[in-house]
Write a protein that holds these residues in place. Sequence first.
Motif, PDB file in Angstrom:
ATOM      1  N   ILE A 259       0.823  -1.219   0.000  1.00  0.00           N
ATOM      2  CA  ILE A 259       0.000   0.000   0.000  1.00  0.00           C
ATOM      3  C   ILE A 259       0.855   1.266   0.000  1.00  0.00           C
ATOM      4  CG2 ILE A 259      -1.972  -1.125   1.082  1.00  0.00           C
ATOM      5  CD1 ILE A 259      -1.189   0.142   3.723  1.00  0.00           C
ATOM      6  N   SER A 260       2.136   1.133   0.362  1.00  0.00           N
ATOM      7  CA  SER A 260       3.023   2.298   0.298  1.00  0.00           C
ATOM      8  C   SER A 260       3.577   2.516  -1.107  1.00  0.00           C
ATOM      9  CB  SER A 260       4.182   2.132   1.285  1.00  0.00           C
ATOM     10  OG  SER A 260       5.027   1.060   0.895  1.00  0.00           O
ATOM     11  N   GLY A 261       3.269   1.585  -2.027  1.00  0.00           N
ATOM     12  CA  GLY A 261       3.701   1.747  -3.410  1.00  0.00           C
ATOM     13  C   GLY A 261       5.089   1.221  -3.705  1.00  0.00           C
ATOM     14  N   LYS A 262       5.684   0.468  -2.774  1.00  0.00           N
ATOM     15  CA  LYS A 262       7.038  -0.054  -3.006  1.00  0.00           C
ATOM     16  C   LYS A 262       7.053  -1.163  -4.051  1.00  0.00           C
ATOM     17  CE  LYS A 262       9.030   2.575   0.047  1.00  0.00           C
ATOM     18  NZ  LYS A 262       9.444   2.074   1.352  1.00  0.00           N
ATOM     19  N   VAL A 263       5.937  -1.868  -4.193  1.00  0.00           N
ATOM     20  CA  VAL A 263       5.824  -2.936  -5.192  1.00  0.00           C
ATOM     21  C   VAL A 263       4.460  -2.827  -5.863  1.00  0.00           C
ATOM     22  CG1 VAL A 263       7.395  -4.573  -4.070  1.00  0.00           C
ATOM     23  CG2 VAL A 263       4.974  -4.534  -3.429  1.00  0.00           C
ATOM     24  N   ALA A 264       4.362  -3.400  -7.063  1.00  0.00           N
ATOM     25  CA  ALA A 264       3.100  -3.345  -7.803  1.00  0.00           C
ATOM     26  C   ALA A 264       2.272  -4.611  -7.639  1.00  0.00           C
ATOM     27  CB  ALA A 264       3.377  -3.112  -9.289  1.00  0.00           C
ATOM     28  N   MET A 265       2.893  -5.679  -7.126  1.00  0.00           N
ATOM     29  CA  MET A 265       2.185  -6.947  -6.913  1.00  0.00           C
ATOM     30  C   MET A 265       2.652  -7.568  -5.607  1.00  0.00           C
ATOM     31  SD  MET A 265       1.980  -9.091 -10.486  1.00  0.00           S
ATOM     32  CE  MET A 265       3.750  -9.039 -10.754  1.00  0.00           C
ATOM     33  N   ALA A 266       1.722  -8.214  -4.918  1.00  0.00           N
ATOM     34  CA  ALA A 266       2.093  -8.871  -3.662  1.00  0.00           C
ATOM     35  C   ALA A 266       1.132 -10.009  -3.364  1.00  0.00           C
ATOM     36  CB  ALA A 266       2.089  -7.868  -2.508  1.00  0.00           C
ATOM     37  N   GLY A 267       1.659 -11.001  -2.661  1.00  0.00           N
ATOM     38  CA  GLY A 267       0.826 -12.072  -2.133  1.00  0.00           C
ATOM     39  C   GLY A 267       0.415 -11.702  -0.718  1.00  0.00           C
ATOM     40  N   VAL A 268      -0.872 -11.444  -0.496  1.00  0.00           N
ATOM     41  CA  VAL A 268      -1.331 -10.903   0.788  1.00  0.00           C
ATOM     42  C   VAL A 268      -2.393 -11.801   1.407  1.00  0.00           C
ATOM     43  CG1 VAL A 268      -0.853  -8.553   0.026  1.00  0.00           C
ATOM     44  CG2 VAL A 268      -3.165  -9.488  -0.234  1.00  0.00           C
ATOM     45  N   ARG A 269      -2.624 -11.578   2.699  1.00  0.00           N
ATOM     46  CA  ARG A 269      -3.702 -12.254   3.402  1.00  0.00           C
ATOM     47  C   ARG A 269      -5.024 -11.546   3.127  1.00  0.00           C
ATOM     48  NH1 ARG A 269      -1.907 -16.094   7.436  1.00  0.00           N
ATOM     49  NH2 ARG A 269      -0.819 -17.410   5.916  1.00  0.00           N
ATOM     50  N   ALA A 270      -6.067 -12.342   2.966  1.00  0.00           N
ATOM     51  CA  ALA A 270      -7.393 -11.773   2.727  1.00  0.00           C
ATOM     52  C   ALA A 270      -7.816 -10.858   3.870  1.00  0.00           C
ATOM     53  CB  ALA A 270      -8.407 -12.894   2.538  1.00  0.00           C
ATOM     54  N   SER A 271      -7.407 -11.172   5.093  1.00  0.00           N
ATOM     55  CA  SER A 271      -7.793 -10.349   6.243  1.00  0.00           C
ATOM     56  C   SER A 271      -7.260  -8.926   6.109  1.00  0.00           C
ATOM     57  CB  SER A 271      -7.290 -10.983   7.542  1.00  0.00           C
ATOM     58  OG  SER A 271      -5.895 -11.220   7.475  1.00  0.00           O
ATOM     59  N   ASN A 272      -6.049  -8.770   5.583  1.00  0.00           N
ATOM     60  CA  ASN A 272      -5.498  -7.426   5.383  1.00  0.00           C
ATOM     61  C   ASN A 272      -6.261  -6.668   4.304  1.00  0.00           C
ATOM     62  OD1 ASN A 272      -3.395  -7.517   7.325  1.00  0.00           O
ATOM     63  ND2 ASN A 272      -2.134  -8.726   5.936  1.00  0.00           N
ATOM     64  N   PHE A 273      -6.615  -7.374   3.243  1.00  0.00           N
ATOM     65  CA  PHE A 273      -7.362  -6.729   2.166  1.00  0.00           C
ATOM     66  C   PHE A 273      -8.756  -6.323   2.645  1.00  0.00           C
ATOM     67  CE2 PHE A 273      -9.927  -6.590  -1.702  1.00  0.00           C
ATOM     68  CZ  PHE A 273      -9.111  -5.858  -2.558  1.00  0.00           C
ATOM     69  N   LEU A 274      -9.425  -7.197   3.403  1.00  0.00           N
ATOM     70  CA  LEU A 274     -10.761  -6.881   3.917  1.00  0.00           C
ATOM     71  C   LEU A 274     -10.742  -5.646   4.808  1.00  0.00           C
ATOM     72  CD1 LEU A 274     -12.144 -10.431   4.792  1.00  0.00           C
ATOM     73  CD2 LEU A 274     -13.234  -8.789   3.253  1.00  0.00           C
ATOM     74  N   ALA A 275      -9.696  -5.511   5.608  1.00  0.00           N
ATOM     75  CA  ALA A 275      -9.629  -4.399   6.558  1.00  0.00           C
ATOM     76  C   ALA A 275      -9.427  -3.056   5.873  1.00  0.00           C
ATOM     77  CB  ALA A 275      -8.499  -4.645   7.555  1.00  0.00           C
ATOM     78  N   SER A 276      -8.852  -3.052   4.659  1.00  0.00           N
ATOM     79  CA  SER A 276      -8.464  -1.780   4.038  1.00  0.00           C
ATOM     80  C   SER A 276      -9.060  -1.536   2.666  1.00  0.00           C
ATOM     81  CB  SER A 276      -6.931  -1.718   3.916  1.00  0.00           C
ATOM     82  OG  SER A 276      -6.303  -1.908   5.157  1.00  0.00           O
ATOM     83  N   ARG A 277      -9.835  -2.457   2.143  1.00  0.00           N
ATOM     84  CA  ARG A 277     -10.193  -2.350   0.727  1.00  0.00           C
ATOM     85  C   ARG A 277     -11.056  -1.133   0.402  1.00  0.00           C
ATOM     86  NH1 ARG A 277     -14.912  -6.314  -1.158  1.00  0.00           N
ATOM     87  NH2 ARG A 277     -16.186  -6.432   0.723  1.00  0.00           N
ATOM     88  N   VAL A 278     -11.827  -0.620   1.364  1.00  0.00           N
ATOM     89  CA  VAL A 278     -12.661   0.546   1.055  1.00  0.00           C
ATOM     90  C   VAL A 278     -11.809   1.783   0.774  1.00  0.00           C
ATOM     91  CG1 VAL A 278     -14.646  -0.294   2.343  1.00  0.00           C
ATOM     92  CG2 VAL A 278     -12.912   1.068   3.518  1.00  0.00           C
ATOM     93  N   LYS A 279     -10.563   1.773   1.247  1.00  0.00           N
ATOM     94  CA  LYS A 279      -9.680   2.922   1.042  1.00  0.00           C
ATOM     95  C   LYS A 279      -8.781   2.760  -0.176  1.00  0.00           C
ATOM     96  CE  LYS A 279      -9.339   3.409   6.082  1.00  0.00           C
ATOM     97  NZ  LYS A 279      -8.410   3.388   7.241  1.00  0.00           N
ATOM     98  N   LEU A 280      -8.771   1.562  -0.769  1.00  0.00           N
ATOM     99  CA  LEU A 280      -7.827   1.287  -1.848  1.00  0.00           C
ATOM    100  C   LEU A 280      -8.312   1.859  -3.176  1.00  0.00           C
ATOM    101  CD1 LEU A 280      -6.895  -2.419  -1.059  1.00  0.00           C
ATOM    102  CD2 LEU A 280      -5.528  -0.381  -0.605  1.00  0.00           C
ATOM    103  N   ARG A 281      -7.378   2.308  -3.946  1.00  0.00           N
ATOM    104  CA  ARG A 281      -7.651   2.756  -5.301  1.00  0.00           C
ATOM    105  C   ARG A 281      -6.687   2.036  -6.239  1.00  0.00           C
ATOM    106  NH1 ARG A 281     -11.071   4.113  -2.631  1.00  0.00           N
ATOM    107  NH2 ARG A 281     -12.109   6.122  -2.341  1.00  0.00           N
ATOM    108  N   GLN A 282      -7.158   1.712  -7.414  1.00  0.00           N
ATOM    109  CA  GLN A 282      -6.333   1.053  -8.430  1.00  0.00           C
ATOM    110  C   GLN A 282      -5.734  -0.262  -7.927  1.00  0.00           C
ATOM    111  OE1 GLN A 282      -3.547   4.259  -9.616  1.00  0.00           O
ATOM    112  NE2 GLN A 282      -4.686   4.393 -11.529  1.00  0.00           N
ATOM    113  N   THR A 283      -6.494  -1.005  -7.160  1.00  0.00           N
ATOM    114  CA  THR A 283      -6.036  -2.312  -6.693  1.00  0.00           C
ATOM    115  C   THR A 283      -7.059  -3.367  -7.073  1.00  0.00           C
ATOM    116  OG1 THR A 283      -4.708  -1.493  -4.850  1.00  0.00           O
ATOM    117  CG2 THR A 283      -5.545  -3.726  -4.661  1.00  0.00           C
ATOM    118  N   ALA A 284      -6.569  -4.426  -7.700  1.00  0.00           N
ATOM    119  CA  ALA A 284      -7.417  -5.559  -8.059  1.00  0.00           C
ATOM    120  C   ALA A 284      -6.846  -6.818  -7.414  1.00  0.00           C
ATOM    121  CB  ALA A 284      -7.489  -5.711  -9.574  1.00  0.00           C
ATOM    122  N   PHE A 285      -7.598  -7.900  -7.500  1.00  0.00           N
ATOM    123  CA  PHE A 285      -7.201  -9.153  -6.850  1.00  0.00           C
ATOM    124  C   PHE A 285      -7.277 -10.294  -7.852  1.00  0.00           C
ATOM    125  CE2 PHE A 285     -11.552  -7.884  -5.949  1.00  0.00           C
ATOM    126  CZ  PHE A 285     -12.281  -8.914  -6.529  1.00  0.00           C
TER     127      PHE A 285
END
Length: 403
Positions: A259-285
């Motif tokens: 989310i800090s923009g250091k990488v364009a792709m990452a393998g993440v936990r669904a729990s992290n995505f659920l907690a922040s997805r309303v704030k995300l822009r230009q992110t797909a899964f």
Amino acid sequence: MATKSTGKALLLALILALAAGCTLHRAPAFPPTPTPPPTPTPSPTPHPRPPQEITLTIWLPDELFLEGRPGKEELEAEIKAFELTHPQVKVKVYTKKTRGKGGILHLLLSAREVAPSVLPDLVVMDVVEAAGIEGSLFQPLDLIPKGLFPFATGPRAIQLAANLDHLVYNTGIITSPPSSFWGILDSGGELLLFPSGETIAAQYLALGGSFADEQGVPVLSEEALAKALKLWDEGLKKGAISPLSLEVKDQGEVWRLYISGKVAMAGVRASNFLASRVKLRQTAFAPLPSAAPIAWGWVVGVITQEPSKKGAAEELINHLLSPEHNRHWALTANLLPVHREAYIGGEDPYLLFLAGLLESAEPAPSSALLKVLEEALRSVLEGKATPEEAARQATESLLSHRP
């Protein structure tokens, strides 16, 4: 004289004739009226005894039940709702450290040996740590919930909520997610991964490996593990895996770097995505390339052998796993419901994506097996062994630790 004698004789004959022709009638004799027996005093109607009160003790991990944790209040409310519909049951909740020394697994094993009376009636714990003890500590279940995803149901333990890994990518940089591991090189970015036993386990499964044989004994395929380790070795050298992966300490750090923009792709936990997805822009899964979904998360097991308590504990589990309860609590806690019906009727594309992954997800392996996998990965990343050597050492290590 003769006349008088004759008259007396005639009178006597008449009297005798009348006496002989008459019948004496007596008043009929009625039997005496019987004295009625005394009316018995009715016995008081016995009232059914109220059901005996049952007190269930449950240990919950602090990652779920500390004050301020997402979903804590909702889980607490579900337990209270169960008590309202089961007034004879009282549930006492004890919050314990999730893992490590003094954690739930450590306390369970210690209490079993020296003070079994302090063991809880049921326990919720990390599915990875439960995988090593459920056969020896948890009781077989008689009341198993229906409609759960395949990974969630076992004869002695039931998964309450899940978590899994998937790909996220910045759509401003990556126009199409890679469908294979080496497709990363053509996507225009590097993949950030957490170098852990959990990550290599998912890649190992995708390359044909398995965690157990037909008898349920833990196994590792040396060939499949060598292939998975080679992905890391060559992926780092060729630029498919970001070198930042070598510095990552946990899944939370992977998310922060993405989310800090250091990488364009990452393998993440669904729990992290659920907690922040309303704030995300230009992110797909998308699914992680060359990785099979594994269901991490939280499992519940019954420890008590007392029939009344065991029955009440199983009813509590079924209450928590009804579709509406499971969905409400799990999603509030940024976790994934394990009941299929919890995903029906929704139009959220992310939840539908997760449901597809969960349908084919594998149960999590034990912590002991993950430790062997992580040691193999570390030996390759640190240059101490080739992928083939590390895979052979891992399979030998697992064999040596069998009982």
